[in-house]
Write a protein that holds these residues in place. Structure first.
Motif, PDB file in Angstrom:
ATOM      1  N   VAL A  47      53.213  17.183  29.146  1.00 31.93           N
ATOM      2  CA  VAL A  47      52.774  17.192  27.706  1.00 31.93           C
ATOM      3  C   VAL A  47      53.869  18.283  27.083  1.00 31.93           C
ATOM      4  CG1 VAL A  47      50.532  16.574  27.868  1.00 31.93           C
ATOM      5  CG2 VAL A  47      51.081  18.764  27.781  1.00 31.93           C
ATOM      6  N   VAL A  48      53.836  18.119  25.711  1.00 32.76           N
ATOM      7  CA  VAL A  48      54.989  19.082  24.934  1.00 32.76           C
ATOM      8  C   VAL A  48      54.116  19.723  23.764  1.00 32.76           C
ATOM      9  CG1 VAL A  48      57.076  18.104  25.753  1.00 32.76           C
ATOM     10  CG2 VAL A  48      56.043  17.233  23.702  1.00 32.76           C
ATOM     11  N   ASN A  49      54.709  20.490  23.172  1.00 34.23           N
ATOM     12  CA  ASN A  49      54.237  21.237  22.043  1.00 34.23           C
ATOM     13  C   ASN A  49      52.798  21.758  21.874  1.00 34.23           C
ATOM     14  OD1 ASN A  49      56.779  20.541  20.556  1.00 34.23           O
ATOM     15  ND2 ASN A  49      56.103  18.345  20.241  1.00 34.23           N
ATOM     16  N   VAL A  50      52.814  22.140  23.158  1.00 33.03           N
ATOM     17  CA  VAL A  50      51.368  22.846  23.339  1.00 33.03           C
ATOM     18  C   VAL A  50      51.417  24.298  23.847  1.00 33.03           C
ATOM     19  CG1 VAL A  50      49.844  20.695  23.820  1.00 33.03           C
ATOM     20  CG2 VAL A  50      50.962  21.974  25.762  1.00 33.03           C
ATOM     21  N   SER A  51      50.465  25.043  23.521  1.00 32.29           N
ATOM     22  CA  SER A  51      50.351  26.422  24.037  1.00 32.29           C
ATOM     23  C   SER A  51      48.913  26.362  24.959  1.00 32.29           C
ATOM     24  CB  SER A  51      50.334  27.480  23.110  1.00 32.29           C
ATOM     25  OG  SER A  51      49.272  27.520  22.098  1.00 32.29           O
ATOM     26  N   ALA A  52      49.051  27.250  26.124  1.00 31.29           N
ATOM     27  CA  ALA A  52      47.936  27.690  26.880  1.00 31.29           C
ATOM     28  C   ALA A  52      46.827  28.663  26.578  1.00 31.29           C
ATOM     29  CB  ALA A  52      48.440  27.312  28.294  1.00 31.29           C
ATOM     30  N   VAL A  67      41.223  26.195  34.855  1.00 31.86           N
ATOM     31  CA  VAL A  67      42.009  25.359  33.987  1.00 31.86           C
ATOM     32  C   VAL A  67      42.185  26.302  32.860  1.00 31.86           C
ATOM     33  CG1 VAL A  67      40.650  23.405  34.476  1.00 31.86           C
ATOM     34  CG2 VAL A  67      39.691  24.724  32.733  1.00 31.86           C
ATOM     35  N   ALA A  68      43.098  25.721  31.846  1.00 27.25           N
ATOM     36  CA  ALA A  68      43.301  26.566  30.650  1.00 27.25           C
ATOM     37  C   ALA A  68      43.416  25.555  29.494  1.00 27.25           C
ATOM     38  CB  ALA A  68      44.610  27.203  30.650  1.00 27.25           C
ATOM     39  N   ASP A  69      42.512  25.787  28.408  1.00 27.01           N
ATOM     40  CA  ASP A  69      42.531  25.015  27.009  1.00 27.01           C
ATOM     41  C   ASP A  69      44.276  25.141  26.610  1.00 27.01           C
ATOM     42  OD1 ASP A  69      40.081  24.463  27.214  1.00 27.01           O
ATOM     43  OD2 ASP A  69      39.458  26.332  26.130  1.00 27.01           O
ATOM     44  N   ILE A  70      44.461  23.698  26.137  1.00 28.28           N
ATOM     45  CA  ILE A  70      45.523  23.665  25.464  1.00 28.28           C
ATOM     46  C   ILE A  70      45.673  23.462  23.951  1.00 28.28           C
ATOM     47  CG2 ILE A  70      46.975  23.203  27.623  1.00 28.28           C
ATOM     48  CD1 ILE A  70      46.814  20.363  27.057  1.00 28.28           C
ATOM     49  N   PHE A  71      46.423  24.012  23.261  1.00 28.81           N
ATOM     50  CA  PHE A  71      46.288  24.085  21.893  1.00 28.81           C
ATOM     51  C   PHE A  71      47.871  23.459  21.283  1.00 28.81           C
ATOM     52  CE2 PHE A  71      43.839  27.312  23.397  1.00 28.81           C
ATOM     53  CZ  PHE A  71      42.744  27.393  22.812  1.00 28.81           C
ATOM     54  N   CYS A  72      47.715  22.500  20.205  1.00 26.35           N
ATOM     55  CA  CYS A  72      48.707  22.254  19.500  1.00 26.35           C
ATOM     56  C   CYS A  72      49.533  23.317  18.878  1.00 26.35           C
ATOM     57  CB  CYS A  72      48.283  21.044  18.319  1.00 26.35           C
ATOM     58  SG  CYS A  72      49.672  20.513  17.383  1.00 26.35           S
ATOM     59  N   VAL A  73      50.740  23.287  18.873  1.00 23.79           N
ATOM     60  CA  VAL A  73      51.673  24.289  18.426  1.00 23.79           C
ATOM     61  C   VAL A  73      52.087  24.224  16.904  1.00 23.79           C
ATOM     62  CG1 VAL A  73      52.924  24.901  20.471  1.00 23.79           C
ATOM     63  CG2 VAL A  73      53.832  23.330  18.952  1.00 23.79           C
ATOM     64  N   GLY A  74      51.730  23.132  16.326  1.00 25.04           N
ATOM     65  CA  GLY A  74      51.845  22.664  14.936  1.00 25.04           C
ATOM     66  C   GLY A  74      50.741  23.122  14.076  1.00 25.04           C
ATOM     67  N   TRP A  81      43.072  20.308  27.939  1.00 23.37           N
ATOM     68  CA  TRP A  81      43.317  21.488  28.922  1.00 23.37           C
ATOM     69  C   TRP A  81      44.196  21.326  30.219  1.00 23.37           C
ATOM     70  CZ3 TRP A  81      38.853  18.006  28.924  1.00 23.37           C
ATOM     71  CH2 TRP A  81      38.664  17.156  30.043  1.00 23.37           C
ATOM     72  N   LYS A  82      44.738  22.164  30.750  1.00 19.45           N
ATOM     73  CA  LYS A  82      45.618  21.785  31.733  1.00 19.45           C
ATOM     74  C   LYS A  82      44.956  22.421  33.128  1.00 19.45           C
ATOM     75  CE  LYS A  82      50.116  23.340  33.437  1.00 19.45           C
ATOM     76  NZ  LYS A  82      51.443  24.068  33.162  1.00 19.45           N
ATOM     77  N   TYR A  83      45.012  21.733  34.029  1.00 17.41           N
ATOM     78  CA  TYR A  83      44.629  22.018  35.569  1.00 17.41           C
ATOM     79  C   TYR A  83      45.464  23.150  36.131  1.00 17.41           C
ATOM     80  CZ  TYR A  83      41.075  18.477  35.292  1.00 17.41           C
ATOM     81  OH  TYR A  83      40.034  17.506  35.022  1.00 17.41           O
ATOM     82  N   GLU A  84      45.191  24.378  36.393  1.00 17.49           N
ATOM     83  CA  GLU A  84      46.073  25.208  37.170  1.00 17.49           C
ATOM     84  C   GLU A  84      45.808  25.081  38.608  1.00 17.49           C
ATOM     85  OE1 GLU A  84      48.448  26.645  35.603  1.00 17.49           O
ATOM     86  OE2 GLU A  84      47.995  26.605  33.505  1.00 17.49           O
ATOM     87  N   ILE A  85      44.505  25.323  39.116  1.00 20.82           N
ATOM     88  CA  ILE A  85      43.986  25.169  40.480  1.00 20.82           C
ATOM     89  C   ILE A  85      42.980  24.169  40.686  1.00 20.82           C
ATOM     90  CG2 ILE A  85      43.444  26.630  42.196  1.00 20.82           C
ATOM     91  CD1 ILE A  85      44.472  28.875  40.894  1.00 20.82           C
TER      92      ILE A  85
END
Length: 129
Positions: A47-52, A67-74, A81-85
């Motif tokens: 995915v692109v244009n997201v911050s965690a 996990v970390a929630d992911i947010f639209c940078v716009g 969310w992103k799976y870390e472990i």
């Protein structure tokens, strides 16, 4: 604040339903069998244009995951969310991948996904991958 550089994708694009910022390509879908509190969700390899956000341990249908929630940078909207472990060996394939909630994004044809009354209200995860 610094200048924001946004990646523009070409092809079949999933974008933020609020601001239309590009988030992912159809070809990067790993699985459509995921579910969130709001209904369907898709696992993407990229995915692109997201911050965690901050990493946190969450119990999900397939076990404990960091996990970390992911947010639209716009616009700052949470989009998934992103799976870390993955703490379970059988779930390791999810690590480094991101889930976009269909309720939060527009599909490649510009359509929005609406929450159904059957949407799962418990934890978020895939039934199977």
């Amino acid at each position: 604040m610094g200048r924001l550089f946004v990646v523009h994708l070409e092809g079949k694009i999933y974008s933020c339903k609020h601001c239309r910022t590009h988030l992912a390509l159809y070809e990067d879908i790993v699985s459509k069998a995921f579910h969130s509190r709001h209904g369907k969700a898709y696992l993407f390899s990229k995915v692109v244009n997201v911050s965690a956000g901050e990493n946190e341990d969450r119990p999900m249908l397939t076990g404990m995951h960091t996990v970390a929630d992911i947010f639209c940078v716009g616009c700052g909207s949470i989009v998934g969310w992103k799976y870390e472990i993955a703490h379970d060996k059988s779930q390791k394939y999810k690590e480094g991948k991101s889930v976009l909630e269909r309720y939060k994004v527009s599909g490649p044809d510009g359509n929005n996904y609406w929450v159904s009354h059957e949407a799962h209200v418990g934890g978020s995860d895939a039934d199977d991958a």
